[in-house]
Design a protein around this motif. Structure first.
Motif, PDB file in Angstrom:
ATOM      1  N   UNK A   2     -15.645  21.087  25.963  1.00 63.91           N
ATOM      2  CA  UNK A   2     -15.841  21.713  27.281  1.00 63.91           C
ATOM      3  C   UNK A   2     -16.659  20.802  28.201  1.00 63.91           C
ATOM      4  N   UNK A   3     -17.769  20.241  27.635  1.00 64.81           N
ATOM      5  CA  UNK A   3     -18.615  19.335  28.437  1.00 64.81           C
ATOM      6  C   UNK A   3     -17.784  18.167  28.972  1.00 64.81           C
ATOM      7  N   UNK A   4     -17.020  17.526  28.101  1.00 66.52           N
ATOM      8  CA  UNK A   4     -16.245  16.349  28.497  1.00 66.52           C
ATOM      9  C   UNK A   4     -15.177  16.718  29.532  1.00 66.52           C
ATOM     10  N   UNK A   5     -14.612  17.900  29.335  1.00 66.54           N
ATOM     11  CA  UNK A   5     -13.543  18.364  30.233  1.00 66.54           C
ATOM     12  C   UNK A   5     -14.121  18.579  31.637  1.00 66.54           C
ATOM     13  N   UNK A   6     -15.278  19.244  31.704  1.00 68.24           N
ATOM     14  CA  UNK A   6     -15.910  19.485  33.000  1.00 68.24           C
ATOM     15  C   UNK A   6     -16.363  18.173  33.643  1.00 68.24           C
ATOM     16  N   UNK A   7     -16.958  17.328  32.799  1.00 74.44           N
ATOM     17  CA  UNK A   7     -17.556  16.089  33.298  1.00 74.44           C
ATOM     18  C   UNK A   7     -16.492  15.105  33.806  1.00 74.44           C
ATOM     19  N   UNK A   8     -15.471  14.870  32.941  1.00 75.48           N
ATOM     20  CA  UNK A   8     -14.504  13.820  33.285  1.00 75.48           C
ATOM     21  C   UNK A   8     -13.126  14.362  33.659  1.00 75.48           C
ATOM     22  N   UNK A   9     -12.936  15.665  33.485  1.00 77.01           N
ATOM     23  CA  UNK A   9     -11.716  16.300  33.971  1.00 77.01           C
ATOM     24  C   UNK A   9     -10.462  16.128  33.142  1.00 77.01           C
ATOM     25  N   UNK A  10     -10.496  15.316  32.089  1.00 77.62           N
ATOM     26  CA  UNK A  10      -9.252  15.100  31.347  1.00 77.62           C
ATOM     27  C   UNK A  10      -9.170  15.975  30.098  1.00 77.62           C
ATOM     28  N   UNK A  11      -8.065  16.674  29.932  1.00 79.28           N
ATOM     29  CA  UNK A  11      -7.905  17.500  28.733  1.00 79.28           C
ATOM     30  C   UNK A  11      -7.744  16.627  27.492  1.00 79.28           C
ATOM     31  N   UNK A  12      -7.030  15.524  27.629  1.00 77.67           N
ATOM     32  CA  UNK A  12      -6.825  14.654  26.460  1.00 77.67           C
ATOM     33  C   UNK A  12      -8.145  14.050  25.998  1.00 77.67           C
ATOM     34  N   UNK A  13      -8.966  13.617  26.946  1.00 74.75           N
ATOM     35  CA  UNK A  13     -10.268  13.050  26.581  1.00 74.75           C
ATOM     36  C   UNK A  13     -11.106  14.107  25.865  1.00 74.75           C
ATOM     37  N   UNK A  14     -11.067  15.338  26.393  1.00 72.77           N
ATOM     38  CA  UNK A  14     -11.812  16.442  25.763  1.00 72.77           C
ATOM     39  C   UNK A  14     -11.311  16.668  24.339  1.00 72.77           C
ATOM     40  N   UNK A  15      -9.998  16.611  24.156  1.00 73.32           N
ATOM     41  CA  UNK A  15      -9.430  16.804  22.815  1.00 73.32           C
ATOM     42  C   UNK A  15      -9.866  15.678  21.882  1.00 73.32           C
ATOM     43  N   UNK A  16      -9.890  14.455  22.417  1.00 70.10           N
ATOM     44  CA  UNK A  16     -10.267  13.304  21.583  1.00 70.10           C
ATOM     45  C   UNK A  16     -11.707  13.443  21.097  1.00 70.10           C
ATOM     46  N   UNK A  17     -12.623  13.774  21.993  1.00 71.26           N
ATOM     47  CA  UNK A  17     -14.027  13.869  21.547  1.00 71.26           C
ATOM     48  C   UNK A  17     -14.204  15.059  20.617  1.00 71.26           C
ATOM     49  N   UNK A  18     -13.462  16.136  20.836  1.00 78.66           N
ATOM     50  CA  UNK A  18     -13.562  17.304  19.960  1.00 78.66           C
ATOM     51  C   UNK A  18     -13.132  16.950  18.534  1.00 78.66           C
TER      52      UNK A  18
END
Lengths: 462, 462
Positions: A389-405
């Motif tokens: 969620x943090x990454x998604x809000x911060x950088x806006x990318x769903x794929x990036x959020x999935x990668x860090x998760x």
């Protein structure tokens, strides 16, 4: 009243144990003024252990002055309380007669503790001050390995033949004038000096004169081999609530006795070492160390850490292209590593303690490993959601959020496994888990964390 | 011979202390076969502490079975050895009569330890099993705060008036049948029950009948306030080599006695807590915890760590442009952070230990801070040279090498200062330095490390 251990809400919390600040100031003033009489008066009411602490706390120049002014008052008790780190310094500063007199007052175990790290020449000088039987006792102790029960024991032992009655024993004790300062049991020995049981002094006092010693022995009786490790001795005292225990040689003959106060000191030292080792600090660190001593203890561990950090960096270097394409990866990547490092350290610490207290072995290893793996996975899932969620809000990318998760789940699960399996493996091969686990575990979490995060990113995002 | 603590090169190192593997296997088999007789036979020769360890090590299903098969054999000794983490479980599994009988056998301090965390109803049930005087003793203990000397003491005390002779005292002891299991001193009390000194049993035994007790008292005598913190009590026992010490109430009247074995357990627990706190693990962690208990202890600390890691990431985010221009920065930046974190942890651990052992205070604070600062600076210089060379060889740029070198010096110096000043500050405001220092220190080293390295890079390299 000065000897009461109490709570004083108004005063500084530790006031009862450490000499009061005003006294410390007066001592400084006495040193400043070269006033030996004043110094003696100030220290007169203090316990030897507190005087030793004061000596340890002085800076080297003041310490030399202190020893000069106070040297004739230094006795065996203070000397045996002084920390190893500055003991050489203190011994060298004392006049030979004072040292000899101090050593003569000490129990044989304290003399052993004092001289075991000295070289042959210094040792001889101190041994020469002892009388024949004390000297023999110290020399016998020194034949046992370092950190063994044989080094820890005192040779002054009160024994009685098993056929004696309470009355005979009391008459014997009243007639002897060499009895040790502190003893808590009469050890029953057969004619070949094999200990066969012991009688608590309380029990002896409460029994009438005709009662036989063999009728009032304690169930808690157990002997300790002179070659047993002192850590195991401390463990046994704590586990079995022993107060004193006879020490025997290879032929099962009585050679000494260990009392609980010595076992308590060992327990304290072993804990201290564990904590310092876990933090990558030389286990002999003391607050009295000089800059050079401190540097010598810490630099090697930092060098090891540098090597492992470089390994982690090599992993990052494999993904330079991905990072320069998506710089958000550089921003987020320390989070993955940091979470892995922390989770690994948590598991590791619990595992190292459980090994040290012998509560992780045989039967429960598989269950604990399974528990840690599940906890790691659940922690990973929890923080995967948060960081996603943090990454998604911060950088806006769903794929990036999935990668860090996903990287978070992988890293925390691996951190948990590394945290438990590495100390177990080190224990298995006979290494000290407290000493080396930390480095291994953080290397694993860094490498795995960076690799999972950046590798996934390289595959999914570019 | 089964009770000897020895070294056995061929066998597993710990064999002497933990029940042998074969016995554990036989116990498993007995549980499997529901064979209560076999189980009793296997456990018969074992010490209560070892039986408690076995119960702790079983998985929950086996533990229930064990308690069912063994319940009638459970006694006060085993019960008081069982770890708090599973004590509730064990108590609930025991038939009421067995529990009542077990509690009646226990010393008052062990009963207090057993019931202090129970709710009112459960407590009443257990207290009802005790006879009048034991019940009163336990209830009195419970009026003192948790973790105080009053909770730790036992109320069974052996006292004598100061005017008695050795002979009178021995006659008194022989006539009494309620004496405690273990006692090491006769406490001299005046008519208002104020302790005025104590006599060691060894000394009493070695003295002839007409000698007055007041002529053979010990110098080591000191009283403990019932409200004193148990950690301070343990410190005093270790520092002053006490074996037992009388506990007094606010009016200086004798209310109980603490013996060294209880102080040793406290010392052991406090160390354990310190280690677990330093690692950010709940201090009540036990190897017997379930997955949910473990998760509940660790998750909050990881959440705190996540928050601090995000702060560090925000610093990195400030330099996104610089990193995308020079991706080598992303490769090297974890090294600076890792070195700072490690150096900070080293200093921090030494500082936390020194505070816990009361060896860092007043007089030597400035000297230790100065030492740490110098050590930090020297470590920084040493690794600046190493990392400068590494970066130069790796990436070929002299400016980049200079940047990482300077960042290393700054970060290691700040790490050292943070490592000593943060625990000192926490101690000053009354917080536990072991609990919170780690997070603060790594936040400082991460933020400073990233800022120094990336900030310098942004200024010099772009």
């Amino acid at each position: 009243m000065s000897d009461q251990i109490t709570e004083q809400p108004e005063a500084e919390e530790d006031e009862e144990f450490i000499p009061r600040r005003t006294v410390l100031r007066q001592i400084d003033a006495a040193l400043e003024a070269d006033d030996a009489t004043q110094l003696e008066q100030l220290l007169e009411p203090m316990h030897a252990a507190d005087i030793a602490d004061i000596i340890e706390r002085l800076d080297p120049a003041d310490r030399r002055k202190f020893l000069q002014l106070y040297s004739i008052e230094m006795d065996g008790e203070i000397l045996s309380e002084i920390d190893e780190a500055i003991r050489d310094e203190v011994i060298e500063a004392l006049p030979k007669e004072v040292l000899a007199e101090a050593v003569r007052e000490m129990d044989s175990d304290d003399v052993v503790d004092l001289i075991e790290d000295m070289d042959e020449g210094e040792r001889e000088e101190i041994l020469a001050a002892l009388d024949e039987s004390d000297r023999a006792a110290v020399e016998q102790s020194l034949t046992y390995p370092e950190y063994s029960a044989g080094r820890l024991m005192q040779s002054e032992v009160v024994t009685a033949p098993p056929h004696w009655t309470v009355g005979e024993t009391i008459d014997f004790l009243r007639a002897e004038d060499w009895l040790p300062e502190q003893f808590y049991h009469i050890i029953l020995v057969d004619p070949r000096r094999h200990p066969v049981g012991y009688v608590a002094l309380g029990r002896l006092l409460a029994s009438s004169r005709p009662i036989k010693l063999t009728d009032i022995t304690e169930d808690s009786f157990r002997t300790i081999s002179a070659t047993a490790d002192e850590g195991d001795v401390a463990y046994a005292f704590n586990q079995y609530h022993l107060i004193s225990a006879p020490v025997v040689d290879n032929d099962e003959r009585l050679v000494g006795v260990i009392t609980i106060d010595d076992a308590m000191s060992v327990l304290d030292e072993e804990h201290e070492e564990d904590i310092l080792r876990l933090a990558g600090v030389g286990e002999d660190s003391a607050i009295t160390d000089t800059v050079m001593e401190t540097l010598r203890q810490r630099l090697p561990w930092l060098a090891v850490n540098l090597a492992t950090a470089v390994i982690a960096s090599l992993v990052i270097a494999m993904f330079e292209d991905t990072i320069s394409a998506i710089v958000a990866l550089a921003v987020l990547m320390p989070i993955v590593a940091s979470m892995g490092g922390n989770a690994g350290t948590q598991t590791l610490t619990v595992a190292v303690r459980a090994l040290a207290t012998k509560s992780l072995s045989g039967g429960n290893v598989m269950r604990v490993v399974r528990r840690e793996a599940i906890v790691g996975l659940l922690n990973g899932l929890a923080f995967a959601i948060v960081m996603g969620i943090v990454a998604w809000i911060w950088f806006g990318g769903v794929s990036l959020a999935a990668v860090i998760a996903i990287a978070m789940v992988v890293n925390l699960a691996i951190a948990a496994l590394a945290g438990i399996l590495i100390p177990l493996a080190l224990e298995k091969v006979g290494a000290d888990p407290a000493l080396a686990s930390g480095t291994f575990v953080t290397t694993v979490t860094d490498v795995v964390g960076f690799f999972a995060f950046l590798g996934l990113a390289a595959t999914v995002l570019t």
